[in-house]
Design a protein around this motif. Structure first.
Motif, mmCIF file in Angstrom:
data_model
loop_
_atom_site.group_PDB
_atom_site.id
_atom_site.type_symbol
_atom_site.label_atom_id
_atom_site.label_comp_id
_atom_site.label_asym_id
_atom_site.label_seq_id
_atom_site.Cartn_x
_atom_site.Cartn_y
_atom_site.Cartn_z
ATOM 1 N N HIS A 36 0.771 -1.027 0.030
ATOM 2 C CA HIS A 36 0.058 -0.136 -0.052
ATOM 3 C C HIS A 36 0.788 1.319 -0.092
ATOM 4 O O HIS A 36 0.674 2.228 -0.904
ATOM 5 N N LEU A 37 1.948 1.424 0.792
ATOM 6 C CA LEU A 37 2.592 2.641 1.035
ATOM 7 C C LEU A 37 3.519 2.738 -0.146
ATOM 8 O O LEU A 37 3.603 4.100 -0.856
ATOM 9 N N GLU A 38 4.110 1.711 -0.782
ATOM 10 C CA GLU A 38 5.004 1.945 -1.829
ATOM 11 C C GLU A 38 4.043 2.510 -3.032
ATOM 12 O O GLU A 38 4.710 3.298 -3.685
ATOM 13 N N LEU A 39 3.083 1.701 -3.127
ATOM 14 C CA LEU A 39 2.132 2.302 -4.505
ATOM 15 C C LEU A 39 1.805 3.762 -4.317
ATOM 16 O O LEU A 39 1.521 4.604 -5.235
ATOM 17 N N LEU A 40 1.377 4.247 -3.119
ATOM 18 C CA LEU A 40 0.831 5.622 -2.695
ATOM 19 C C LEU A 40 2.201 6.505 -3.260
ATOM 20 O O LEU A 40 2.210 7.543 -3.572
ATOM 21 N N GLU A 41 3.592 5.966 -2.770
ATOM 22 C CA GLU A 41 4.445 6.685 -2.988
ATOM 23 C C GLU A 41 4.875 7.103 -4.257
ATOM 24 O O GLU A 41 5.248 7.988 -4.998
ATOM 25 N N LYS A 42 4.438 6.017 -5.061
ATOM 26 C CA LYS A 42 4.688 6.098 -6.692
ATOM 27 C C LYS A 42 3.807 7.165 -7.245
ATOM 28 O O LYS A 42 4.409 7.678 -8.251
ATOM 29 N N GLY A 43 2.703 7.508 -6.639
ATOM 30 C CA GLY A 43 1.843 8.434 -7.153
ATOM 31 C C GLY A 43 1.173 8.071 -8.555
ATOM 32 O O GLY A 43 0.903 8.911 -9.391
ATOM 33 N N GLY A 44 1.131 6.856 -8.611
ATOM 34 C CA GLY A 44 0.455 6.365 -10.064
ATOM 35 C C GLY A 44 -1.142 6.218 -10.148
ATOM 36 O O GLY A 44 -1.711 6.659 -9.501
ATOM 37 N N PHE A 45 -1.307 4.909 -10.791
ATOM 38 C CA PHE A 45 -2.620 4.716 -11.182
ATOM 39 C C PHE A 45 -3.294 4.142 -9.733
ATOM 40 O O PHE A 45 -4.531 4.844 -9.447
ATOM 41 N N TYR A 46 -2.641 3.503 -8.892
ATOM 42 C CA TYR A 46 -3.196 2.959 -7.549
ATOM 43 C C TYR A 46 -3.547 4.198 -6.818
ATOM 44 O O TYR A 46 -4.470 4.348 -5.971
ATOM 45 N N ALA A 47 -2.557 5.225 -6.608
ATOM 46 C CA ALA A 47 -2.625 6.404 -5.835
ATOM 47 C C ALA A 47 -3.850 7.305 -6.189
ATOM 48 O O ALA A 47 -4.550 7.731 -5.431
ATOM 49 N N ASP A 48 -3.825 7.338 -7.488
ATOM 50 C CA ASP A 48 -5.182 8.140 -8.097
ATOM 51 C C ASP A 48 -6.491 7.452 -7.520
ATOM 52 O O ASP A 48 -7.597 8.198 -7.330
ATOM 53 N N LEU A 49 -6.349 6.220 -7.826
ATOM 54 C CA LEU A 49 -7.810 5.318 -7.592
ATOM 55 C C LEU A 49 -7.958 5.402 -5.883
ATOM 56 O O LEU A 49 -9.043 5.606 -5.574
ATOM 57 N N TYR A 50 -7.053 5.298 -5.226
ATOM 58 C CA TYR A 50 -7.254 5.259 -3.765
ATOM 59 C C TYR A 50 -7.536 6.801 -3.327
ATOM 60 O O TYR A 50 -8.562 7.025 -2.505
ATOM 61 N N ASN A 51 -7.007 7.712 -3.688
ATOM 62 C CA ASN A 51 -7.288 9.140 -3.387
ATOM 63 C C ASN A 51 -8.781 9.655 -3.732
ATOM 64 O O ASN A 51 -9.291 10.409 -3.078
ATOM 65 N N SER A 52 -8.973 9.154 -5.120
ATOM 66 C CA SER A 52 -10.370 9.423 -5.364
ATOM 67 C C SER A 52 -11.580 8.949 -4.798
ATOM 68 O O SER A 52 -12.502 9.572 -4.434
ATOM 69 N N GLN A 53 -11.293 7.730 -4.067
ATOM 70 C CA GLN A 53 -12.253 7.007 -3.113
ATOM 71 C C GLN A 53 -12.312 7.656 -1.915
ATOM 72 O O GLN A 53 -13.391 8.173 -1.570
ATOM 73 N N PHE A 54 -11.144 8.056 -1.450
ATOM 74 C CA PHE A 54 -11.388 8.851 0.141
ATOM 75 C C PHE A 54 -11.723 10.386 -0.191
ATOM 76 O O PHE A 54 -12.283 10.746 0.666
#
Length: 632
Positions: A604-622
């Motif tokens: 989870h943390l690694e993908l958030l740090e990348k700021g890529g597709f997952y980070a966009d998906l996660y941030n859009s939900q929250f």
């Protein structure tokens, strides 16, 4: 998970009953008949199923011939009794000395007739008995083949067809074949033998009167053909309206709450009444027109009887035939028209049956799953290590969905699979369990290629908790115990406790003996999910698959289910498909999928740090949930 479904027909040909109620009209004419694409080929193939029963079928033919002969000769013998009675009576009227009716002779003929009719009935019974055995054995073998074939078909076959279509072929069409073999085939044999026998008997009495009866046949044929053609148009309209009516009623009853909520009751009633009126108009016209066949045939036959009686009377006066022969001939004339009408009706039934057989054979000719390994391997102590090596897959050869996928999952890890709808998340799971075959590459479990394992053994390594809970119509105890054969009551209860389901089960009136209805709608969605988790805990699998397991429940129930799933996942390799990203923050590995490819992986943390597709998906939900709180 699958391609778009491609429904074909959702119901097979059903055997209509004779007469207006069954929809066929008199003697099975008028109703549109489903026709086979390859009549000759399908007929030959169906006959091949009867080849092992050659002797029995020969016995059926012989018993049919004997039974029919006994019933055919009876009218002529009865005619002799009539002649004897007439002669005795005429002699008495003429005042011949010592004239009397020979009742001894007549009595002997009556006894002979009773004997013949009894023998005819016995042979008819034997014919039906033998044919019933042949029909049921043939259909048993056919059903067995279909059932075994369905077990060998790949998942994509079921994905591309509706359940109703498959059930229709496996049940309705096979039943149609069964009914024809048992009833219509014996009727056809009896009808043909009767026609031949009656013609011979009529010719033995008078070739001239036989010619009169045969000449009336084309008149009947022309009249019936014209009426049948007209009624067929109305029958087609009736079937179309009936289909629309069934569809409308099913739709309205399935969604009756929605209809009521949006106030569309009146509109629904008006639609129903419109379809019902169309059905009524087509149905009464179809039944009325087809109902004209019998009176018209009776009229033409009666003309024939009048001509036969006149010509017969003339022949009697010329002493060419006896008075009893006229009575026998009229009986033969009646016997003659009935099997011809039956044969016409059976011809329609056979058309429908061959169409049914063709649909069944289409299942038997489908491409099967890739055969099992010749020398399959067994994983005796599964650890749950999973590796995807350059996996490529597409539902169609020229439409690749997953390309060169590389994944390495260690024993006991929790792997979350996320991505938008249609990204290939569930396809990944289907490949893992070998519901679909790979185009190229390998999937390894504990270092062994899944193709080297028997499918049954491979799938026994997995436990599944899906978004759509599957519970059957039985007790709660039976539904949990389904997870492992031979599980004790203590183990079932322990699994329910581990899934946080024991408490709510005990609050039910019958506890573990509570019977779930067909839709399991007598318990809540969250309770259903807890039962499926309990079942998975009891199965004690090495690898777990959790597919959107909490997507259709409230937040409080989700917490309860999440606790049960955490207990279930402990020490096991787990694949979790989730839309709510908050539920997979603790996952060891998150695979981010889009368009069939893994575009990002990490925790989870690694993908958030990348700021890529997952980070966009996660941030859009929250950010969406926060803005809703602010709005509240």
């Amino acid at each position: 998970m699958s391609k778009d479904q491609k429904p074909e027909h959702n119901s097979g040909p059903r055997r209509p009953g004779p007469g207006p109620g069954g929809g066929f009209g008199p003697m099975g004419m008028g109703m549109p008949v489903q026709k086979a694409k390859n009549f000759k080929g399908t007929l030959n193939r169906l006959i091949s199923y009867l080849k092992p029963y050659k002797l029995q079928l020969l016995s059926v033919l012989l018993t049919a011939i004997i039974s029919t002969i006994f019933s055919i000769v009876s009218p002529k013998i009865m005619g002799k009794a009539t002649t004897k009675l007439f002669e005795g009576l005429m002699m008495k009227l003429k005042g011949v000395p010592g004239a009397k009716i020979d009742f001894d002779y007549i009595g002997q003929i009556i006894i002979l007739l009773i004997g013949l009719y009894i023998l005819s009935a016995i042979f008819a019974y034997l014919q039906q008995y033998i044919m019933a055995g042949v029909a049921q054995k043939t259909v048993y073998n056919l059903r067995k083949e279909v059932e075994e074939k369905l077990n060998r078909l790949p998942l994509k076959y079921f994905d591309s067809r509706t359940h109703g279509e498959i059930l229709s072929r496996a049940v309705n069409d096979v039943d149609n074949i069964s009914t024809t073999l048992q009833q219509s085939l014996t009727q056809l044999i009896t009808s043909v033998v009767t026609i031949i026998g009656v013609i011979i008997m009529m010719l033995s009495i008078s070739p001239l009167m036989t010619l009169i009866v045969i000449v009336t046949l084309p008149l009947s044929g022309v009249a019936i053909a014209k009426i049948a053609k007209k009624s067929q148009l109305y029958f087609k309209g009736q079937q179309k309206s009936l289909g629309q009516l069934n569809g409308h009623v099913e739709e309205m009853y399935t969604g009756h709450k929605v209809v009521k909520v949006f106030g569309h009751e009146q509109k629904s009633i008006e639609t129903f009444e419109g379809i019902n009126e169309t059905l009524y108009q087509s149905a009464w016209k179809a039944q009325f027109v087809s109902g004209m066949i019998m009176p018209l045939m009776s009229f033409i036959n009666n003309i024939g009887y009048v001509l036969v009686s006149v010509v017969g009377g003339i022949l009697v006066t010329k002493k060419a035939i006896e008075i009893g022969d006229i009575q026998a001939f009229i009986q033969y004339a009646r016997q003659f028209s009935q099997p011809i009408a039956q044969t016409a009706s059976i011809a329609n039934v056979i058309q429908s049956t061959i169409a049914s057989a063709e649909r069944v054979f289409e299942i038997l000719d489908e491409t099967e799953e890739v055969p099992e390994a010749v020398h399959p391997k067994i994983i005796t102590a599964p650890k749950g290590e999973v590796t995807f090596e350059q996996v490529t897959f597409g539902y169609e050869e020229n439409e690749i969905l997953i390309k060169d996928m590389q994944i390495d999952v260690k024993s006991g890890q929790t792997v979350a699979i996320v991505g938008p709808t249609g990204a290939g998340k569930t396809t990944l799971i289907n490949l893992l369990m070998r519901f679909y075959e790979l185009n190229s590459g390998r999937i390894l479990i504990d270092g062994i290629d899944t193709r080297d394992l028997k499918r049954e053994h491979l799938r026994s390594l997995f436990g599944m908790v899906l978004q759509d809970t599957w519970l059957f119509n039985s007790t709660i105890y039976d539904n949990i115990a389904y997870g492992r054969e031979g599980a004790t009551k203590e183990e079932v209860v322990a699994a329910a406790r581990a899934a946080n389901a024991d408490h709510f089960i005990r609050t039910l009136p019958d506890g573990y003996d509570t019977i779930l209805n067909e839709e399991a709608s007598n318990i809540s969605q969250g309770q259903k999910q807890l039962l499926t988790i309990a079942r998975a805990i009891l199965a004690n699998p090495a690898i777990l698959i959790l597919d959107e397991a909490t997507s259709s429940v409230d937040t409080r129930t989700e917490v309860q289910i999440q606790k049960a799933m955490n207990h279930l996942m402990k020490g096991r390799t787990s694949f979790v498909i989730a839309h709510r990203l908050s539920t997979i923050r603790e996952a060891d590995l998150i695979l981010v999928m889009n368009n069939g490819s893994v575009i990002e992986k990490g925790n989870h943390l690694e993908l958030l740090e990348k700021g890529g597709f997952y980070a966009d998906l996660y941030n859009s939900q929250f950010s969406g949930s926060n803005s809703m709180k602010d709005a509240g």
